[in-house]
Design an enzyme around this catalytic site. Structure first.
Site, PDB file in Angstrom:
ATOM      1  NE  ARG A  53      -3.254   0.344   3.337  1.00 26.21           N
ATOM      2  CZ  ARG A  53      -2.604  -0.008   4.502  1.00 26.21           C
ATOM      3  NH1 ARG A  53      -1.413   1.482   4.198  1.00 26.21           N
ATOM      4  NH2 ARG A  53      -2.164  -0.875   5.326  1.00 26.21           N
ATOM      5  CE1 TYR A 105     -18.414  10.452 -15.017  1.00 27.17           C
ATOM      6  CE2 TYR A 105     -17.148  10.601 -12.549  1.00 27.17           C
ATOM      7  CZ  TYR A 105     -17.592   9.557 -13.837  1.00 27.17           C
ATOM      8  OH  TYR A 105     -18.565   8.734 -13.675  1.00 27.17           O
ATOM      9  CG  ASP A 177     -10.213  16.500 -14.599  1.00 29.74           C
ATOM     10  OD1 ASP A 177     -10.056  16.178 -16.026  1.00 29.74           O
ATOM     11  OD2 ASP A 177     -11.752  15.803 -14.218  1.00 29.74           O
ATOM     12  CE  LYS A 202     -13.137   8.453 -18.206  1.00 30.47           C
ATOM     13  NZ  LYS A 202     -13.104   8.225 -16.824  1.00 30.47           N
TER      14      LYS A 202
HETATM   15  O1  P1T Z   1     -13.940   6.907 -13.116  1.00 28.38           O
HETATM   16  P1  P1T Z   1     -12.864   7.728 -12.589  1.00 28.38           P
HETATM   17  O2  P1T Z   1     -11.509   7.298 -13.338  1.00 28.38           O
HETATM   18  O3  P1T Z   1     -12.716   7.355 -11.407  1.00 28.38           O
HETATM   19  O4  P1T Z   1     -12.669   9.224 -12.907  1.00 28.38           O
HETATM   20  C1  P1T Z   1     -13.664  10.378 -13.014  1.00 28.38           C
HETATM   21  C2  P1T Z   1     -13.493  11.247 -14.715  1.00 28.38           C
HETATM   22  C3  P1T Z   1     -13.468  12.393 -13.780  1.00 28.38           C
HETATM   23  N1  P1T Z   1     -12.712  13.451 -14.273  1.00 28.38           N
HETATM   24  C4  P1T Z   1     -13.785  13.419 -15.708  1.00 28.38           C
HETATM   25  C5  P1T Z   1     -12.824  14.786 -16.905  1.00 28.38           C
HETATM   26  C6  P1T Z   1     -13.958  12.153 -16.246  1.00 28.38           C
HETATM   27  O5  P1T Z   1     -14.787  12.039 -16.995  1.00 28.38           O
HETATM   28  C7  P1T Z   1     -14.031  11.030 -14.933  1.00 28.38           C
HETATM   29  C8  P1T Z   1     -15.133   9.882 -15.424  1.00 28.38           C
HETATM   30  N2  P1T Z   1     -15.970   9.905 -16.636  1.00 28.38           N
HETATM   31  C9  P1T Z   1     -16.434   9.134 -17.396  1.00 28.38           C
HETATM   32  C10 P1T Z   1     -16.759   7.262 -16.626  1.00 28.38           C
HETATM   33  C11 P1T Z   1     -17.269   9.293 -18.805  1.00 28.38           C
HETATM   34  O6  P1T Z   1     -18.076   9.027 -19.089  1.00 28.38           O
HETATM   35  O7  P1T Z   1     -17.200  10.666 -18.228  1.00 28.38           O
END
Ligand code: P1T
Length: 388
Positions: A53, A105, A177, A202
């Site tokens: 961890r 998001y 972000d 992503k």
């Molecule tokens: O899904 P995660 O890895 O926890 O990330 C969250 C997140 C944060 N910021 C942005 C700009 C994002 O697009 C996302 C996650 N978005 C999707 C799952 C989506 O389809 O838009």
């Protein structure tokens, strides 16, 4: 970072930053250190690794790589993007205030509005296309400004350098972000932001085969606090996922070039199409912040949103259901093209009135344009729109 310097090109950094041949065997690719613990030769005598961890060499390689890409001193990775956001918010205390863009998001909005408000943090959601609105929302207890640029899914931009100018004299941290742009196109720290955030799920991973998040900063004190939280709260990614992301970042540059090229072509088609009422893509000259997009980033990326027909759910559904090559799915940033209906999928947790007040209509569709042959993508888009 022995093999690259801060002056190396971004494609070189993508492949080499944070990467060293494995000290045991010379393996060129970072091994997946799939272990939870490490042997001690005698009491307190170990190689710097005690428990996974706290330390994992595959994770450290990924963190070094992402830090190199964003031009940060430090990188920390997490089990999801939201786990990274959560760690960031855990640096704050009850009574602190955060100014956040009104379009983020849906999961980010939900985490702030439904979880952290309950724990005594205060949030103001503002139109972050306006630096004046951000400045006006700041209070004496404001500790953080959190913006997505471009936003998901409306593709609105925030002028990062201008927000930094407002925040710095007040001692407010600016978090960007950078998921949609990636450091290939936009580097918030170079514009003065304190933290670059990523859902590495992503584009950084790029292959839709893991979930992860990251925080990149050059602020020593903030990094120490975040590193403490990464270990203390424990939302770490597994080594296999770190390996998959590292494998992804090696091709970031070529993938982003192609995502951008394909999206520009599709956005131009959408803009001219009679079945489309509005297109949201910063690369279009008609985008209200096109000049800012050109100034702040070196490309426009692969994300496009559009309003089919009259913007109703029915119009959106008709087009959405006809796609054949674009896969109907949440998420984005993988090599394959996806189509999403944000109102019922990624942003279902955002109240309808809040969505509509931003021009985010029920039928809005979002494309994550992949790196397939653009002719095939164009044909699929045109046949899907033919349904209206
Ligand atoms: O899904 P995660 O890895 O926890 O990330 C969250 C997140 C944060 N910021 C942005 C700009 C994002 O697009 C996302 C996650 N978005 C999707 C799952 C989506 O389809 O838009």
């Amino acid at each position: 970072m022995a093999n690259v310097t801060s002056k190396s090109g971004i494609s070189t950094k993508a492949i080499h930053a944070g990467q060293h041949p494995d000290p045991t065997t010379g393996a060129v690719m970072t091994p997946i250190y799939q272990t939870s613990t490490y042997a001690q030769e005698s009491l307190g005598n170990h190689k710097g690794f005690e428990y996974a961890r706290t330390h994992n060499a595959t994770r450290a390689a990924l963190e070094g790589n992402l830090a190199g890409l964003e031009g940060a001193k430090y990188g920390l990775s997490f089990g999801s993007g939201l786990a990274a956001t959560n760690a960031l918010i855990q640096t704050l205390s009850t009574g602190d205030h955060v100014v956040c863009g009104q379009n983020t998001y849906g999961g980010t909005y939900r985490l702030f509005d439904k979880v952290w408000k309950r724990h005594g943090l205060d949030f103001t959601f503002v139109d972050a296309t306006s630096v004046d609105a951000i400045a006006a929302a700041c209070k004496p207890n404001t500790k953080m400004i959190f913006v997505e640029t471009p936003t998901n899914p409306l593709m609105q931009l925030t002028d990062i350098a201008a927000v930094v100018k407002v925040a710095k004299p007040k001692g407010i941290r600016v978090v960007v972000d950078n998921t949609f742009m990636t450091p290939y196109f936009q580097r918030p720290l170079e514009l003065g932001a304190d933290v670059a955030f990523h859902s590495v799920t992503k584009y950084l991973n790029g292959h839709s085969d893991m979930i992860g998040g990251a925080l990149l900063t050059s602020d020593d004190a903030l990094h120490e606090q975040l590193r403490f939280l990464q270990n203390a709260a424990g939302a770490v990614p597994g080594p296999m996922d770190c390996f998959l992301c590292l494998r992804g970042t090696k091709t970031l540059a070529v993938r982003m070039q192609r995502h951008d090229e394909n999206a520009r072509e599709l956005a131009a088609i959408l803009e001219k199409h009679k079945a489309v009422t509005r297109v949201f893509y910063p690369g279009l000259a008609s985008h209200p912040q096109h000049e800012l997009a050109k100034r702040q980033a070196s490309g426009f990326g692969g994300m496009i949103s559009f309003i089919p027909g009259d913007g109703s759910l029915e119009a959106g559904r008709k087009v959405f259901n006809r796609f054949q090559l674009f896969t109907r799915a949440e998420s984005l940033g993988g090599v394959e093209s996806l189509v999403c209906h944000p109102a019922s999928m990624t942003h279902a947790s955002v109240p309808r009135e809040h969505r509509l007040s931003m021009g985010f209509e029920d039928g809005l569709l979002r494309l994550s344009v992949g790196i397939e042959d653009v002719a095939d993508l164009r044909a699929d888009l045109e046949q899907a729109l033919g349904g209206l």
